[in-house]
Scaffold this motif. Structure first.
Motif, PDB file in Angstrom:
ATOM      1  N   ARG A 161       1.890 -11.133   6.371  1.00 30.07           N
ATOM      2  CA  ARG A 161       1.948 -10.976   4.912  1.00 30.07           C
ATOM      3  C   ARG A 161       0.724 -10.279   4.352  1.00 30.07           C
ATOM      4  O   ARG A 161       0.749  -9.812   3.211  1.00 30.07           O
ATOM      5  N   ASN A 184       6.733   0.239  -5.395  1.00 35.70           N
ATOM      6  CA  ASN A 184       7.899   1.101  -5.170  1.00 35.70           C
ATOM      7  C   ASN A 184       8.007   2.201  -6.229  1.00 35.70           C
ATOM      8  O   ASN A 184       8.336   3.348  -5.921  1.00 35.70           O
ATOM      9  N   GLU A 235      16.215   0.625   1.895  1.00 37.06           N
ATOM     10  CA  GLU A 235      15.967  -0.324   2.982  1.00 37.06           C
ATOM     11  C   GLU A 235      16.307   0.289   4.328  1.00 37.06           C
ATOM     12  O   GLU A 235      15.660   0.009   5.353  1.00 37.06           O
ATOM     13  N   ARG A 277      -0.919  -4.706   3.941  1.00 40.04           N
ATOM     14  CA  ARG A 277      -0.514  -4.024   2.709  1.00 40.04           C
ATOM     15  C   ARG A 277      -0.793  -2.524   2.758  1.00 40.04           C
ATOM     16  O   ARG A 277      -0.628  -1.831   1.754  1.00 40.04           O
ATOM     17  N   GLN A 301      10.796   2.506   2.676  1.00 39.42           N
ATOM     18  CA  GLN A 301      11.360   1.153   2.616  1.00 39.42           C
ATOM     19  C   GLN A 301      10.715   0.384   1.460  1.00 39.42           C
ATOM     20  O   GLN A 301       9.502   0.481   1.261  1.00 39.42           O
ATOM     21  N   ARG A 328       8.173  -0.347   5.917  1.00 33.93           N
ATOM     22  CA  ARG A 328       7.484  -1.489   5.318  1.00 33.93           C
ATOM     23  C   ARG A 328       6.757  -2.247   6.423  1.00 33.93           C
ATOM     24  O   ARG A 328       7.335  -2.549   7.462  1.00 33.93           O
ATOM     25  N   ASP A 337       5.471  -5.308   8.354  1.00 32.64           N
ATOM     26  CA  ASP A 337       5.979  -6.680   8.388  1.00 32.64           C
ATOM     27  C   ASP A 337       5.354  -7.511   9.494  1.00 32.64           C
ATOM     28  O   ASP A 337       5.874  -8.554   9.875  1.00 32.64           O
ATOM     29  N   TYR A 348       6.624 -13.687   9.786  1.00 35.54           N
ATOM     30  CA  TYR A 348       6.079 -12.350   9.542  1.00 35.54           C
ATOM     31  C   TYR A 348       4.594 -12.257   9.871  1.00 35.54           C
ATOM     32  O   TYR A 348       4.023 -11.171   9.876  1.00 35.54           O
ATOM     33  N   SER A 400       8.932  -2.479  -0.699  1.00 42.59           N
ATOM     34  CA  SER A 400       8.000  -3.556  -0.361  1.00 42.59           C
ATOM     35  C   SER A 400       7.377  -4.100  -1.630  1.00 42.59           C
ATOM     36  O   SER A 400       6.966  -3.330  -2.500  1.00 42.59           O
ATOM     37  N   ASN A 401       7.293  -5.414  -1.715  1.00 42.23           N
ATOM     38  CA  ASN A 401       6.657  -6.050  -2.860  1.00 42.23           C
ATOM     39  C   ASN A 401       5.198  -6.401  -2.584  1.00 42.23           C
ATOM     40  O   ASN A 401       4.502  -6.892  -3.475  1.00 42.23           O
ATOM     41  N   THR A 402       4.744  -6.176  -1.348  1.00 40.49           N
ATOM     42  CA  THR A 402       3.365  -6.517  -1.003  1.00 40.49           C
ATOM     43  C   THR A 402       2.503  -5.286  -0.755  1.00 40.49           C
ATOM     44  O   THR A 402       1.278  -5.388  -0.762  1.00 40.49           O
ATOM     45  N   ARG A 403       3.112  -4.141  -0.548  1.00 37.48           N
ATOM     46  CA  ARG A 403       2.361  -2.909  -0.295  1.00 37.48           C
ATOM     47  C   ARG A 403       1.393  -2.632  -1.451  1.00 37.48           C
ATOM     48  O   ARG A 403       1.702  -2.895  -2.608  1.00 37.48           O
TER      49      ARG A 403
END
Length: 939
Positions: free
Chosen positions: A46, A81, A93, A49, A72, A41, A43, A518, A74-77
């Protein structure tokens, strides 16, 4: 030996696979058995992506190699998922079950897993000093490092890169910034319709927008004052190709360097109002042999010292926007120096030139000497005024606009990831099959088994020289930032820009701390519990300086822990008696507790002491001192009855109005009792004619005579005050009179709404008319008070206190309830900005008996585009500079101190100037027109 592919998937989910997998990477590589591929992910910040392999590529990889892929979450990629699960990957994770880990940006040192293969952009192979600690960590952790930048074919051509997407995004952002800059200069332009790259879902949308902009250019034309608009492109690689792919959607003519003087003479040709000009230049266009003679490409590459750049005289004077995409090394002459830029900016006839630079190459201090740092997607532009040696973020002030974002491709994450994964897939497949001898992969290995590979042995010297590694008595500097509130962002921006410093942001709001941390590679987040002395000591133990931005009553606890650990402390808050009591202990521990280093108190001390000490050095005497400071909304955003919006703690603003005050005015001592400041406001403070200021006396002004080393008995006036807009004090006095600013514990609030809280505070029945009740409660001549009551009712409506909206209000006191209500209702909105105004006036008696009035003033605005407030800048940056001075051992004074000593205020004011915070100073003879005599000291 058991292959990794035989490891049950359940064990990989639990992280237990590492226990049963005994085969080394070397053994697997020799056997070409499938490796477990991890995708980390991102990091770093923010906005990142992107991903190295898309779900489609993962699905293909699993199908063709039978490899296992761990991703891993990720909610921002850009790809969620679920899409990876559908592709056959495992979401986990824990990447310890992976053999090779793919990423994009640098990996925080503490997150590097030992004995793995990492494939990333490490930014280490050119001996980038700021990343030498990372390289050392790769060596120490026995990691094989494969760098995308070194993945080249037999001819040296890069195989995996984001270059074109950097060019796409850099050009889009550049056009967006140009439109904003022209508007700030007072000119509408077609570019105002361009947004930043990240606002467009995909490139197709960008090209659609560009076609619209092109139509406007051809239909309405460009601003006459800036025609012809020449866009100069440097470089010929992927970066510049990407930039041209965007620009070429706009109506333009390609020109040559030789044509520029003739175009300038013909600048009023109507053709230039409806078409842009594009100039593509190479080294042959902007360098010349120092000894004379023709340009020779081979000679230039082998003996670049024989050449110099003439870009500043030959091309820059005609350029509206420079799009810089060249690869530069220190052996080559710079495209432009800071001196070159200053020369251009001094020439009035060139005032419409060099508006902007899109430095897509983002080479800090490289081909453009004045390009001092990478900007961010949140705050993409800064301005360089080389004439005055100032760098700032005020879009309306002089300077060339610079866009230098170092992760541009992430603004176009979908296309960038797909393009990158298409190029990367063959090598990911080879990696999954354990073929680490693949020539492209093998060439890209920087280190393995704790050793640098042969092509990179030269980095040993850089590691040895880099600060913090293999150098006796040196190490990386560490800062603990306690608190993650409103002023933290500029402070961390400043400290994180110095690559020798690691920052831990500790907060009781861990989520907020992580969001801030981050954004930077050298920053991490931690949970802060000031009441836990043991945990606090552990946090402070590993730091060199503690910056305390926690609520004021907690500073002393942090300082006590820091003294125990022998660590310095910086805080922007007033030095309380409790903090001052730590002076002896701090001295005994060789610790500096530097307080009052924000705006007010803070840089007001610095600017005041610089003038006072200068006067004393020439034998003059300070006879009067008047100081005003205020943080306010910009005039255009002061659109409420209070004339105020909060860019700082509302509670601090409200409680300050309850303090008593003492000062001296025209030889007389004056006092204002507690809770009487609003009733005794100064209704006209004549600082700048364009501002309608009123003011409040600020606490005990008399103590500053001693703090500043002044003779109070010999002074006519000693005064410090707080600025507000006209009408503030009247409304606040009403709130105070109505009991809405009570700190009495009996005023505990538990209401279903702000309106219910108001009625409860006024002891009003559900049906009682509030206007009449308030008029009665305020007393006096009701007819005369009617306009004020009307204003107050409008204010209460603006505060949401007359609304039927049910939003619970719970607070220990009425004042705390009002703080919550005002913070919600009177905050700066999107696109709004604040204002900071600081003004000192000194009455100075010279040795010859003459009298001077000297002023020192600062006016700073927030950045409406980025949302960074002037208050945050003028508090956070001074605190950050003070922190750097302590880290650099530039402060020798120990104990509890203020920035009133020369070793602090001189370098601090100099560094503030470099950030665009410059004091204007003026001196005039005579006292009669001074504030001291114009003010109505009516109390």
């Amino acid at each position: 030996m058991l292959s990794v592919r035989h490891t049950p998937k359940l064990l990989l989910r639990s992280g237990g696979s590492a226990i049963i997998r005994r085969a080394t990477l070397a053994t697997q590589a020799a056997a070409h058995s499938p490796l477990v591929i991890g995708i980390r992910r991102e990091d770093k910040n923010r906005w990142e992506r992107r991903v190295a392999l898309t779900p489609a590529h993962v699905k293909q990889l699993i199908s063709e190699t039978n490899a296992q892929v761990i991703v891993q979450p990720s909610n921002t990629r850009i790809f969620n998922n679920a899409s990876f699960i559908e592709a056959g990957a495992t979401i986990n994770e824990d990447l310890s079950g992976a053999d090779a880990i793919l990423g994009i940006k640098e990996v925080p040192i503490d997150k590097l897993l030992p004995s793995k293969t990492y494939v990333i952009f490490s930014h280490t192979h050119k001996a980038q000093r700021y990343n030498m600690p990372s390289l050392q960590a790769f060596l120490d952790k026995q990691i094989r490092l494969i760098d995308y930048e070194l993945m080249v074919d037999a001819k040296g051509k890069r195989q995996v890169l984001f270059g074109k997407h950097a060019g796409y995004a850099g050009m889009i952002d550049g056009l967006h910034g140009l439109g904003q800059r022209l508007l700030a200069l007072g000119y509408n332009s077609p570019f105002i319709h361009m947004g930043q790259a990240h606002v467009y879902p995909n490139l197709e949308c960008v090209h659609t927008k560009l076609r619209h902009v092109a139509d406007i250019i051809e239909d309405q034309g460009l601003p006459d004052a800036f025609a012809p608009m020449l866009f100069t492109f440097t470089g010929s690689g992927n970066v510049t190709q990407g930039a041209r792919a965007i620009f070429d959607d706009l109506p333009h003519d390609n020109v040559t360097v030789d044509e520029l003087p003739f175009i300038a003479k013909d600048r009023y040709n109507d053709r230039y109002r409806r078409r842009l000009l594009a100039l593509q230049v190479g080294a042959e266009d902007y360098v010349e042999r120092i000894a004379g003679g023709p340009y020779d490409r081979a000679e230039y590459r082998e003996f670049p010292e024989r050449y110099r750049s003439v870009f500043a005289t030959k091309i820059a004077p005609y350029t509206s926007m420079l799009v810089n995409g060249i690869y530069w090394e220190a052996k080559y002459p710079r495209l432009m120096t800071t001196k070159d830029l200053a020369h251009i900016q001094k020439q009035k006839e060139l005032k419409s030139r060099m508006l902007a630079i899109a430095d897509i190459s983002c080479d800090i201090g490289g081909s453009l000497e004045f390009m001092s740092h990478a900007s961010t997607i949140d705050s993409p532009f800064f301005y360089v005024d080389a004439v005055n040696g100032v760098e700032h973020k005020d879009i309306e002030k002089p300077g060339v606009q610079i866009n230098s974002i170092d992760n541009l491709p992430t603004e176009l994450p979908f296309e960038a990831s797909k393009h990158f994964a298409d190029a990367m897939y063959p090598y990911a497949k080879a990696l999954a099959l354990g073929d680490l001898k693949h020539p492209v992969l093998n060439r890209a290995i920087i280190c393995q088994d704790g050793q640098l590979t042969k092509p990179h042995k030269h980095l040993d010297k850089s590691l040895a020289e880099a600060q913090g590694f293999r150098v006796a008595n040196t190490r990386r500097k560490r800062v603990l930032l306690a608190g993650s509130g409103m002023v933290s962002q500029p402070l961390v921006d400043y400290l994180a820009s110095t690559k020798d410093t690691d920052i831990t942001i500790a907060s009781n709001d861990l989520g907020e701390a992580k969001r801030l941390a981050y954004q930077y590679p050298n920053t991490e987040a931690a949970l802060l519990d000031v009441s836990d002395s043991a945990a606090l000591d552990l946090l402070i133990r590993d730091s060199d300086v503690v910056v305390s931005l926690v609520p004021a009553h907690l500073h002393t606890r942090l300082a006590e822990s820091a003294i125990r650990r022998g660590k310095h402390v910086v805080t922007a808050s007033y030095i309380t008696p409790e903090m001052q009591a730590l002076d002896s202990a701090a001295r005994a521990s060789n610790v500096t507790i530097l307080g009052e280093i924000g705006l007010d108190p803070g840089i007001d001390h610095c600017s005041a002491m610089q003038v006072i000490d200068s006067a004393k050095e020439r034998g003059a005497t300070i006879r009067s001192f008047v100081s005003w400071c205020g943080g306010l909304p910009a005039p255009e955003n002061s659109d409420n009855q209070l004339g105020y919006k909060f860019s700082w703690s509302p509670r601090g603003v409200l409680t300050a109005g309850l303090n008593p005050a003492r000062f001296k005015a025209n030889g007389q001592m004056r006092e204002i009792a507690e809770r009487q400041l609003f009733a005794n406001a100064f209704r006209n403070v004549p600082l700048h004619p364009g501002f309608a200021f009123e003011g409040l006396a600020n606490r005990d002004s008399l103590q500053y005579a001693e703090i500043y080393g002044l003779d109070l008995d010999g002074m006519d006036t000693m005064f410090r005050g707080t600025l507000r807009y006209h009408g503030f004090a009247d409304i606040m006095q009403c709130l105070l009179s109505l009991g809405l600013l009570s700190l009495d514990a009996k005023s505990h609030v538990s209401a279903n709404s702000a309106a219910e809280f108001l009625r409860h505070a006024l002891c009003a029945t559900p049906t009682e008319d509030l206007r009449q009740l308030i008029a009665r409660r305020l007393g006096g001549d009701q007819k005369a008070a009617a306009p004020l009551v009307a204003r107050l009712m409008l204010a209460l409506e603006e505060f949401g206190m007359l609304s039927a909206e049910h939003s619970p209000v719970t607070a220990p006191t009425s004042l705390d309830a009002m703080s919550k209500i005002l913070q919600h209702s009177l905050k700066l909105g999107a696109g709004e900005r604040d204002l900071v105004c600081l003004f000192h006036e000194f009455g100075i008696e010279n040795p010859d008996g003459s009298y001077d009035v000297q002023t020192s003033s600062l006016v700073a605005y927030g950045d409406a585009e980025s949302g960074e407030t002037a208050m945050a800048r003028t508090v956070g940056i001074p605190a950050a500079i003070a922190t750097r001075l302590l880290l650099e051992d530039a402060v020798s004074t120990r104990g509890v101190i203020r920035p009133t000593i020369k070793e602090i205020y001189d370098p601090l004011l100099q560094r503030l100037a470099h950030k665009g915070l410059v004091f204007a100073e003026h001196t005039k003879r005579g006292v009669h027109n001074s504030l001291q005599h114009k003010m109505k000291w009516h109390q």
